[in-house]
Scaffold this active site. Structure first.
Site, PDB file in Angstrom:
ATOM      1  N   ARG A 137      -1.625  -5.871  -8.169  1.00  0.00           N
ATOM      2  CA  ARG A 137      -0.842  -6.702  -8.049  1.00  0.00           C
ATOM      3  C   ARG A 137      -0.408  -8.011  -8.826  1.00  0.00           C
ATOM      4  O   ARG A 137       0.898  -8.100  -9.377  1.00  0.00           O
ATOM      5  CB  ARG A 137      -0.862  -7.751  -6.488  1.00  0.00           C
ATOM      6  N   SER A 156      -2.638  -7.797   3.118  1.00  0.00           N
ATOM      7  CA  SER A 156      -3.154  -7.413   4.524  1.00  0.00           C
ATOM      8  C   SER A 156      -3.311  -8.864   5.371  1.00  0.00           C
ATOM      9  O   SER A 156      -3.031  -9.132   6.134  1.00  0.00           O
ATOM     10  CB  SER A 156      -4.261  -6.680   4.811  1.00  0.00           C
ATOM     11  N   LYS A 212     -17.635  -6.384   7.622  1.00  0.00           N
ATOM     12  CA  LYS A 212     -16.496  -7.021   7.659  1.00  0.00           C
ATOM     13  C   LYS A 212     -15.879  -6.859   9.076  1.00  0.00           C
ATOM     14  O   LYS A 212     -15.600  -5.933   9.487  1.00  0.00           O
ATOM     15  CB  LYS A 212     -15.602  -6.524   6.578  1.00  0.00           C
ATOM     16  N   HIS A 235       0.748  -1.255  -0.162  1.00  0.00           N
ATOM     17  CA  HIS A 235       0.074   0.142  -0.032  1.00  0.00           C
ATOM     18  C   HIS A 235       0.850   1.153  -0.039  1.00  0.00           C
ATOM     19  O   HIS A 235       0.680   2.250  -0.806  1.00  0.00           O
ATOM     20  CB  HIS A 235      -0.847   0.282   1.262  1.00  0.00           C
TER      21      HIS A 235
END
Ligand code: PNS
Length: 164
Positions: free
Chosen positions: A96, A134, A47, A23
């Site tokens: 990514r 993450s 979440k 990030h």
């Protein structure tokens, strides 16, 4: 700047639970490409996050304190509503690998239908961080693994503290 100067303002929305070097790479490069970059930390009640939105905002503020054109805010609801609220013209996202592409393109197209004046800009994640997420950081930390190669030191300390 005159009153007619156009400011290129972008929002980088995300969960940042927690923020990683991947990030940070996107933040640094995006901040160099626009006049103002607002990091939008999603408060997603649906979440379960490891860190509260306040904790995530604080960590981001600390690690971006030396980048003058970066601001960190939390938001809930739609990213495009937050973008419009901030009077920004762009959404920044990192890509990514090909596995991100489907989801990111779907999101970008949906956002463009909802907000035709807002464009999504993708940054190809530095290869060094292309494997990083993450989720994997949390997984490694939950088993007591070393995460200092994945996240800044203050983040690593905070993650480790959560699992102790
Ligand atoms: O860091 P993440 O979890 O990959 O970020 C995803 C995020 C926050 C960008 C995305 O879930 C989002 O924008 N959520 C807010 C709701 C929304 O606007 N959805 C987009 C319509 S498809």
């Amino acid at each position: 700047m005159t009153e007619h100067t156009i400011i290129r303002r972008a929002v980088y929305p995300g969960s940042f639970d927690p923020v990683t070097f991947g990030h940070l790479d996107i933040i640094t490069r995006a901040a160099q490409s626009v006049d103002e970059l607002i990091i939008g930390v999603l408060e997603n009640r649906a979440k379960i996050a490891l860190f509260s939105v306040e904790e995530r905002v604080n960590m981001l503020k600390i690690i971006t304190k030396d980048i003058p054109n970066v601001k960190v805010e939390s938001f809930h609801g739609l990213s495009v509503d937050f973008v419009r609220e901030q009077e920004a013209g762009f959404i920044v996202r990192g890509l990514r690998a090909i596995t991100d592409f489907d989801y990111e393109l779907q999101m970008a197209q949906t956002n463009r239908i909802m907000a035709p004046k807002v464009d999504t800009i993708f940054f190809a994640t530095n290869l060094e961080y292309a494997y990083l997420s993450s989720t994997t950081v949390k997984e490694v930390a939950s088993y007591g693994g070393d995460i200092t190669k994945f996240v800044p030191e203050i983040v690593a300390e905070a993650v480790i503290a959560k699992y102790q």
